[in-house]
Design a protein around this motif. Structure first.
Motif, PDB file in Angstrom:
ATOM      1  N   TYR A  26       0.946  -1.343   0.019  1.00 45.93           N
ATOM      2  CA  TYR A  26       0.043  -0.016  -0.054  1.00 45.93           C
ATOM      3  C   TYR A  26       0.781   1.196   0.116  1.00 45.93           C
ATOM      4  N   ASN A  27       0.539   2.290  -0.944  1.00 43.91           N
ATOM      5  CA  ASN A  27       1.603   3.219  -1.118  1.00 43.91           C
ATOM      6  C   ASN A  27       0.710   4.524  -1.367  1.00 43.91           C
ATOM      7  N   GLN A  28       0.430   5.426  -0.595  1.00 39.25           N
ATOM      8  CA  GLN A  28      -0.391   6.552  -1.041  1.00 39.25           C
ATOM      9  C   GLN A  28      -1.707   6.395  -1.845  1.00 39.25           C
ATOM     10  N   ARG A  29      -2.559   5.842  -1.331  1.00 40.93           N
ATOM     11  CA  ARG A  29      -3.821   5.518  -1.927  1.00 40.93           C
ATOM     12  C   ARG A  29      -3.841   4.410  -3.214  1.00 40.93           C
ATOM     13  N   GLU A  30      -2.914   3.727  -3.203  1.00 36.17           N
ATOM     14  CA  GLU A  30      -2.835   2.606  -4.364  1.00 36.17           C
ATOM     15  C   GLU A  30      -2.462   1.530  -3.528  1.00 36.17           C
ATOM     16  N   SER A  77      -6.969   1.822  -6.807  1.00 32.05           N
ATOM     17  CA  SER A  77      -7.021   2.972  -5.990  1.00 32.05           C
ATOM     18  C   SER A  77      -7.655   2.417  -4.559  1.00 32.05           C
TER      19      SER A  77
END
Length: 141
Positions: A26-30, A77
């Protein structure tokens, strides 16, 4: 010695199954999901609707001890309140997508994993249940 004991213990057992793996980041809304084998992923938004992923699943490339399989990579997303339900074929053969959607929208967040796994394990024990190992990961941010 341990290797010899293991070989003796497994003597007479034949194995023709495969395995599966899933890795999530998981990395900044993705959410990036790398997987291979008999796995399926369902992403659900905070309103209980299925979220489309960038690639479809490839369920035919089961990894084995001698063949690591061809992984697929999905990007989706992923916002607060979303769920990602990652399960092996043993899980998905014993529960429907509609049941998963219903449980995610009706149960408390901390109860979702237990409810999903309880249903799949109970069905597996019935006459019509599919007998296969069950792996389940529930992601909720």
């Amino acid at each position: 010695r341990a290797s010899m004991k293991m070989k003796q213990a497994l003597k007479g057992y034949e194995t023709n199954g495969g395995c599966a793996y899933i890795l999530c980041k998981y990395n900044q809304r993705e959410l990036a999901i790398v997987s291979a084998g008999d796995v399926e992923i369902l992403v659900i938004d905070k309103n209980g609707k299925e979220v489309e992923m960038s690639q479809s699943r490839n369920l035919s490339a089961s990894p084995t001890a001698t063949n690591p399989g061809k992984p697929t990579i999905d990007f989706v997303s992923f916002f607060g309140g979303n769920y990602a339900i990652l399960g092996s074929d043993g899980f998905w053969e014993n529960i429907t997508k509609e049941e998963v959607l219903s449980i995610v929208t009706s149960e408390k967040r901390q109860d979702v994993f237990r409810k999903l796994s309880d249903i799949a394990l109970a069905r597996q024990k019935t006459e019509d249940g599919k007998k296969d190992n069950i792996s389940l990961v529930v992601v909720n941010i």
